[in-house]
Design an enzyme around this catalytic site. Structure first.
Site, PDB file in Angstrom:
ATOM      1  N   ARG A 120      42.500  38.312  41.406  1.00  0.00           N
ATOM      2  CA  ARG A 120      42.688  36.961  40.879  1.00  0.00           C
ATOM      3  C   ARG A 120      43.235  37.036  39.449  1.00  0.00           C
ATOM      4  O   ARG A 120      42.543  36.688  38.497  1.00  0.00           O
ATOM      5  CB  ARG A 120      41.353  36.201  40.920  1.00  0.00           C
ATOM      6  CG  ARG A 120      40.812  35.944  42.320  1.00  0.00           C
ATOM      7  CD  ARG A 120      41.788  35.070  43.091  1.00  0.00           C
ATOM      8  NE  ARG A 120      41.325  34.731  44.432  1.00  0.00           N
ATOM      9  CZ  ARG A 120      40.660  33.609  44.739  1.00  0.00           C
ATOM     10  NH1 ARG A 120      40.358  32.740  43.813  1.00  0.00           N
ATOM     11  NH2 ARG A 120      40.300  33.378  45.982  1.00  0.00           N
ATOM     12  N   GLN A 125      49.278  34.954  41.181  1.00  0.00           N
ATOM     13  CA  GLN A 125      49.055  33.568  41.626  1.00  0.00           C
ATOM     14  C   GLN A 125      50.046  33.105  42.690  1.00  0.00           C
ATOM     15  O   GLN A 125      49.669  32.387  43.620  1.00  0.00           O
ATOM     16  CB  GLN A 125      49.119  32.617  40.439  1.00  0.00           C
ATOM     17  CG  GLN A 125      47.792  32.522  39.698  1.00  0.00           C
ATOM     18  CD  GLN A 125      47.841  31.517  38.570  1.00  0.00           C
ATOM     19  OE1 GLN A 125      48.853  30.853  38.368  1.00  0.00           O
ATOM     20  NE2 GLN A 125      46.743  31.411  37.836  1.00  0.00           N
ATOM     21  N   ASP A 128      48.858  33.958  46.032  1.00  0.00           N
ATOM     22  CA  ASP A 128      47.432  33.695  46.282  1.00  0.00           C
ATOM     23  C   ASP A 128      47.236  32.826  47.529  1.00  0.00           C
ATOM     24  O   ASP A 128      47.086  31.612  47.450  1.00  0.00           O
ATOM     25  CB  ASP A 128      46.821  33.048  45.042  1.00  0.00           C
ATOM     26  CG  ASP A 128      45.316  32.880  45.178  1.00  0.00           C
ATOM     27  OD1 ASP A 128      44.761  33.186  46.257  1.00  0.00           O
ATOM     28  OD2 ASP A 128      44.682  32.429  44.203  1.00  0.00           O
ATOM     29  N   SER A 131      43.880  30.800  47.972  1.00  0.00           N
ATOM     30  CA  SER A 131      43.871  29.494  47.307  1.00  0.00           C
ATOM     31  C   SER A 131      44.729  28.486  48.051  1.00  0.00           C
ATOM     32  O   SER A 131      44.335  27.330  48.229  1.00  0.00           O
ATOM     33  CB  SER A 131      44.372  29.624  45.865  1.00  0.00           C
ATOM     34  OG  SER A 131      43.406  30.277  45.079  1.00  0.00           O
ATOM     35  N   TYR A 223      24.098  28.570  35.924  1.00  0.00           N
ATOM     36  CA  TYR A 223      22.667  28.356  35.721  1.00  0.00           C
ATOM     37  C   TYR A 223      22.001  29.712  35.483  1.00  0.00           C
ATOM     38  O   TYR A 223      22.224  30.682  36.223  1.00  0.00           O
ATOM     39  CB  TYR A 223      22.040  27.649  36.920  1.00  0.00           C
ATOM     40  CG  TYR A 223      22.458  26.207  36.976  1.00  0.00           C
ATOM     41  CD1 TYR A 223      21.962  25.289  36.057  1.00  0.00           C
ATOM     42  CD2 TYR A 223      23.376  25.763  37.924  1.00  0.00           C
ATOM     43  CE1 TYR A 223      22.372  23.967  36.087  1.00  0.00           C
ATOM     44  CE2 TYR A 223      23.782  24.438  37.958  1.00  0.00           C
ATOM     45  CZ  TYR A 223      23.278  23.547  37.043  1.00  0.00           C
ATOM     46  OH  TYR A 223      23.673  22.236  37.059  1.00  0.00           O
TER      47      TYR A 223
END
Lengths: 365, 365
Positions: A120, A125, A128, A131, A223
């Site tokens: 990535r 890109q 890709d 994606s 988190y």
């Protein structure tokens, strides 16, 4: 050198790895192209259009006849057994699901590239494909949900009163999730989204959706205790509450090659209004929704759960268009003067190369 | 007086003429309500919800047990034969398609109202079920088209290049056509529309679509010689040209009770790009597209033609919500002090009354 584009042989695969426009590109780079008859049928690209672009159409699978074979699904082990030493394949190849194939490719000295393994990085890109296909899946998830929903998505005001907009919840805000959010917003739904990466908040908000958050500490946008029992319990409570308030839930928490996390339980579904619709984009890798079965519609009480199966294949023309460009771009990175000679020291090419010269270049999990 | 809401018995009808919210309204007007068990099943309104709203649920069709029967489809002749003198029915009743039923209603002295005949006056708007259901049909036409299209509707810009937006052509700019335009525009399509009423131009443009026009004289917003051979020939040429340039065509030129005009021929379809999709909302009344069959998908070469069949029924929750409000509003216009006593001298009530006191109040065509 010659590039072969087969008609996909695996079940329910309707895409194709090359279209007339990318045939033109490859020929422009000095390559010759063979296309198996009927390869573009589902994508509405007839053989004549490939020939008009300069390709040769052939009755058989190109394995063993062309130096390079590009496809969407990986070759079957039988097809791979026809490849010759030094031949090159490019496809979506999930090595942990294809151990027999990987052994055939290695033992025959094939140089195989997997778009599942593409690094990535910015330079990659344009190739890709994960994606680009996730974009299709996110859009289609909303189309499938809307098609099954007995309600409007937009708000309507009529002489007989108002119909409120539908409430859509998207779980997971990666490429597919963000596209699902954008599409549902376009249609006028009220959208909210959740992601374990609290850093997804800004992207979600920029699409006009609400980001639902846990009141827990984050570190670098994640988190802090993402696997702790406290976190998981709080996440379950939050998702249960938001699912119950939604007309449509779209789950997108899939990681290629890994089992998807269960986010929505049967109990949560039972709290939804009758006629609500859930689309589980992760159904093929175990499912984010306990009840989902890939490729099927399942009723849980009065809630309809659609388990996605190869969602991009349901829109073969444009899914193929994006995929074909991705593959052509990767191929051009290894081509000069009409010769395909991948430099495996290159970060991108080396990163997505699975087998080469009789060696397996990755440990299988 | 008592109002009955049957479970619809005609094939493929998934709507219901009353929902718990309109039961509350009717009870508030002093009426009692009987609902046949399962009536709201497809609209996801369970019997318990009707009872919670104050209705009585019964195992049988209410004909002959309640003074008023409201339904979506008209009663069958057998159901109508159970109605008593002075009973009232409200439904979509197309008299020229239901001659046997009309005779039964007349001979039994039933007062029957058809929402197909509702005068298009301001006072009747809140009861205008043709419009509310056309709104559903226009929205669903786009949903059905998008679901079948192998392409995106919106434009996408990815690292591998751009995918252009789909081109959508809407023929007919009535309520359904305008809603189809609005929905396709929401999804990012490039939309154009045509209507024989050149006066529709402003409405079409206000939704962000292009209005395609004939270069012919208009009078009071209508092409001056709308039935002349010159006009029809020019219209055919224009439509053929715009159909060929479109990825999606939605035709909406239907007039209840009349045969729809053929606007799109098989030759026009053959000029479309492979994979294009046509949705014919007029398929049940003969079709605007020569190839369309109501309720079926038909391939004409590489173009998929979907013939709509009772499109509002494919979205039963909200279609029923709007219809139920329309019917309740009409019923309230004839109710005072808990008694339903229609004043047939009233422009609206008289205008949509088909049979009363043994008389047929309209000439059948």
């Amino acid at each position: 050198m010659r590039v072969g584009i087969p008609a996909e042989s695996r079940p329910a695969e309707r895409r194709v790895a090359g279209l007339p426009e990318t045939v033109t590109t490859l020929i422009g780079a000095g390559l010759a192209v063979d296309v198996q008859a009927g390869a573009g049928a589902h994508a509405h690209a007839p053989d004549a259009a490939y020939r008009a672009a300069g390709a040769n159409t052939t009755p058989d699978h190109p394995a063993g006849r062309t130096e390079v074979v590009i496809s969407v699904q990986p070759p079957t082990p039988a097809e791979a057994a026809r490849l010759r030493e030094g031949d090159i394949t490019i496809s979506f190849l999930q090595p942990n699901l294809e151990r027999e194939l990987v052994e055939v490719l290695r033992d025959r000295g094939v140089t195989s590239f997997s778009l599942d393994l593409l690094p990535r990085v910015t330079r990659a890109q344009a190739a890709d494909a994960l994606s680009s296909q996730a974009l299709v899946a996110g859009y289609r998830a909303v189309v499938e949900a809307v098609h099954r929903l007995p309600k409007f998505l937009p708000m309507f005001t009529t002489a007989a009163g108002t119909v409120p907009p539908a409430k859509v919840l998207v779980l997971g805000a990666g490429v597919a999730g963000l596209q699902a959010i954008a599409t549902a917003r376009r249609l006028g739904a009220v959208v909210e989204a959740y992601d374990v990466r609290a850093a997804a908040k800004e992207e979600v908000r920029s699409l006009g959706a609400k980001f639902v958050e846990l009141d827990l500490e984050t570190q670098d946008g994640v988190y802090a205790q993402a696997q702790s029992e406290t976190f998981l319990e709080r996440q379950r409570e939050l998702i249960a509450e938001r699912v119950a308030a939604s007309d449509v839930v779209i789950t997108t928490a899939a990681v290629p090659g890994r089992t998807a996390p269960v986010l929505v339980t049967a109990d949560m579904l039972k709290a939804m209004a009758p006629g609500s619709v859930v689309v589980d984009l992760a159904a093929e890798s175990g499912g984010n929704v306990t009840a989902s079965v890939a490729g099927e519609d399942t009723w849980v009480g009065d809630v309809l759960v659609h388990g996605a199966r190869n969602m991009p294949s349901s829109m073969p023309a444009h899914a193929s268009k994006l995929y074909a460009r991705n593959v052509a771009n990767l191929l051009l990175m290894m081509t000069s003067d009409g010769e395909v000679r991948p430099d495996l020291d290159d970060e991108v090419l080396g990163g997505c190369c699975l087998t080469h010269a009789g060696e397996l270049r990755r440990e299988l999990p």
